[in-house]
Write a protein that holds these residues in place. Structure first.
Motif, mmCIF file in Angstrom:
data_model
loop_
_atom_site.group_PDB
_atom_site.id
_atom_site.type_symbol
_atom_site.label_atom_id
_atom_site.label_comp_id
_atom_site.label_asym_id
_atom_site.label_seq_id
_atom_site.Cartn_x
_atom_site.Cartn_y
_atom_site.Cartn_z
ATOM 1 N N TRP A 111 52.914 66.413 52.787
ATOM 2 C CA TRP A 111 52.602 65.866 54.109
ATOM 3 C C TRP A 111 51.159 65.369 54.176
ATOM 4 O O TRP A 111 50.885 64.283 54.690
ATOM 5 C CB TRP A 111 52.843 66.928 55.173
ATOM 6 C CG TRP A 111 52.470 66.487 56.557
ATOM 7 C CD1 TRP A 111 51.432 66.931 57.324
ATOM 8 C CD2 TRP A 111 53.121 65.477 57.338
ATOM 9 N NE1 TRP A 111 51.389 66.268 58.524
ATOM 10 C CE2 TRP A 111 52.423 65.374 58.567
ATOM 11 C CE3 TRP A 111 54.221 64.657 57.128
ATOM 12 C CZ2 TRP A 111 52.797 64.485 59.561
ATOM 13 C CZ3 TRP A 111 54.595 63.762 58.130
ATOM 14 C CH2 TRP A 111 53.878 63.684 59.326
ATOM 15 N N LEU A 112 50.232 66.139 53.622
ATOM 16 C CA LEU A 112 48.820 65.792 53.744
ATOM 17 C C LEU A 112 48.365 64.726 52.751
ATOM 18 O O LEU A 112 47.414 63.994 53.027
ATOM 19 C CB LEU A 112 47.955 67.045 53.568
ATOM 20 C CG LEU A 112 48.057 68.082 54.685
ATOM 21 C CD1 LEU A 112 47.257 69.326 54.325
ATOM 22 C CD2 LEU A 112 47.598 67.510 56.015
ATOM 23 N N THR A 113 49.026 64.636 51.605
ATOM 24 C CA THR A 113 48.535 63.735 50.561
ATOM 25 C C THR A 113 49.423 62.515 50.322
ATOM 26 O O THR A 113 48.965 61.540 49.731
ATOM 27 C CB THR A 113 48.360 64.487 49.225
ATOM 28 O OG1 THR A 113 49.637 64.959 48.780
ATOM 29 C CG2 THR A 113 47.410 65.654 49.379
ATOM 30 N N VAL A 114 50.678 62.580 50.757
ATOM 31 C CA VAL A 114 51.589 61.457 50.529
ATOM 32 C C VAL A 114 51.861 60.702 51.831
ATOM 33 O O VAL A 114 51.754 59.474 51.884
ATOM 34 C CB VAL A 114 52.919 61.930 49.899
ATOM 35 C CG1 VAL A 114 53.890 60.757 49.747
ATOM 36 C CG2 VAL A 114 52.660 62.588 48.546
ATOM 37 N N TYR A 115 52.182 61.423 52.898
ATOM 38 C CA TYR A 115 52.558 60.763 54.149
ATOM 39 C C TYR A 115 51.350 60.331 54.978
ATOM 40 O O TYR A 115 51.440 59.415 55.777
ATOM 41 C CB TYR A 115 53.442 61.686 54.992
ATOM 42 C CG TYR A 115 54.857 61.801 54.475
ATOM 43 C CD1 TYR A 115 55.824 60.873 54.823
ATOM 44 C CD2 TYR A 115 55.219 62.838 53.633
ATOM 45 C CE1 TYR A 115 57.108 60.965 54.356
ATOM 46 C CE2 TYR A 115 56.504 62.948 53.155
ATOM 47 C CZ TYR A 115 57.445 62.004 53.521
ATOM 48 O OH TYR A 115 58.734 62.102 53.046
ATOM 49 N N ARG A 116 50.237 61.015 54.812
ATOM 50 C CA ARG A 116 49.047 60.693 55.597
ATOM 51 C C ARG A 116 48.044 59.938 54.733
ATOM 52 O O ARG A 116 48.093 59.998 53.512
ATOM 53 C CB ARG A 116 48.413 61.969 56.158
ATOM 54 C CG ARG A 116 49.320 62.725 57.111
ATOM 55 C CD ARG A 116 48.680 64.028 57.545
ATOM 56 N NE ARG A 116 47.449 63.798 58.273
ATOM 57 C CZ ARG A 116 47.375 63.706 59.606
ATOM 58 N NH1 ARG A 116 48.462 63.843 60.332
ATOM 59 N NH2 ARG A 116 46.216 63.505 60.196
ATOM 60 N N GLN A 117 47.126 59.265 55.405
ATOM 61 C CA GLN A 117 46.111 58.482 54.699
ATOM 62 C C GLN A 117 44.725 59.117 54.787
ATOM 63 O O GLN A 117 43.734 58.493 54.417
ATOM 64 C CB GLN A 117 46.063 57.062 55.301
ATOM 65 C CG GLN A 117 47.398 56.342 55.308
ATOM 66 C CD GLN A 117 47.968 56.163 53.921
ATOM 67 O OE1 GLN A 117 47.250 55.797 53.001
ATOM 68 N NE2 GLN A 117 49.260 56.414 53.760
#
Length: 200
Positions: A111-117
């Motif tokens: 969630w923190l490293t793939v879906y968010r920028q």
């Protein structure tokens, strides 16, 4: 015939791998997972997530539930220790540990490293999650000290469930050579022809 809604890099790999190991006929409804157009963990299946399976009038979406259903309907005693055997308890633990405990730090990392920028704004959380993941890998290391698979000497569906979880951890650089047995275990799983067919 079983119809599996499938996309690469999703938990649907578990189900396709299981079907290939069991040599059960199935059909794929295949799509490409696109993190740019899909919000959060919403995915393009009737249930909103992968995997999603149809078998006649039966529909299921949770990978653990699908694994248990397929083994009950098509397994013929394969890929799970018999009820009452010494290996059964370890099998059940790892079958459910894969999503109940092991997936949590990995999901957070995704969630923190793939879906968010904005991963650079969450470095403390990411590091704390890495430590949580390491406790998972420590348990895998201990389980593999005296046996090649998590529930004994033979591959079971628990290895399929955990195999995907650990492979995702390797892809995210959470699982490293600092856990050599777990890393070697994942590499051995990827050598299996059934998994190679599932990934093709």
């Amino acid at each position: 015939m079983i119809r599996l809604h499938f996309a690469p890099l999703t938990r649907s790999i578990r189900i396709r791998w299981l079907l290939e190991e069991l040599e059960v006929a199935y059909e794929l409804t295949r799509s490409e997972f696109n993190r740019e157009t899909q919000k959060g963990f919403s995915q393009a299946t009737p249930s909103g997530n992968y995997p999603y399976m149809e078998d006649g009038s039966v529909t299921l979406s949770e990978s653990g539930a699908i694994v248990q259903y397929i083994l009950e309907q098509y397994g013929k005693g394969r890929l799970e220790p018999p009820i009452g055997s010494l290996e059964r308890a370890a099998y059940l633990q790892w079958l459910h540990f894969a999503e109940g405990t092991a997936a949590s730090p990995i999901n957070t990392t995704v969630w923190l490293t793939v879906y968010r920028q904005d991963a650079d704004r969450h470095t403390e959380i990411i590091e704390a999650v890495r430590e949580s993941a390491n406790t998972v890998f420590d348990r895998v290391e201990a389980a593999l000290e005296h046996r090649p698979y998590l529930a004994g000497d033979e591959l079971t569906a628990a290895d399929i469930m955990m195999g995907f979880t650990l492979a995702t951890a390797k892809w995210l650089n959470l699982l490293t050579d600092s856990h050599p047995r777990a890393s070697a275990y994942v590499n051995r799983l990827f050598e299996r022809p059934a998994l190679q067919r599932a990934l093709a």
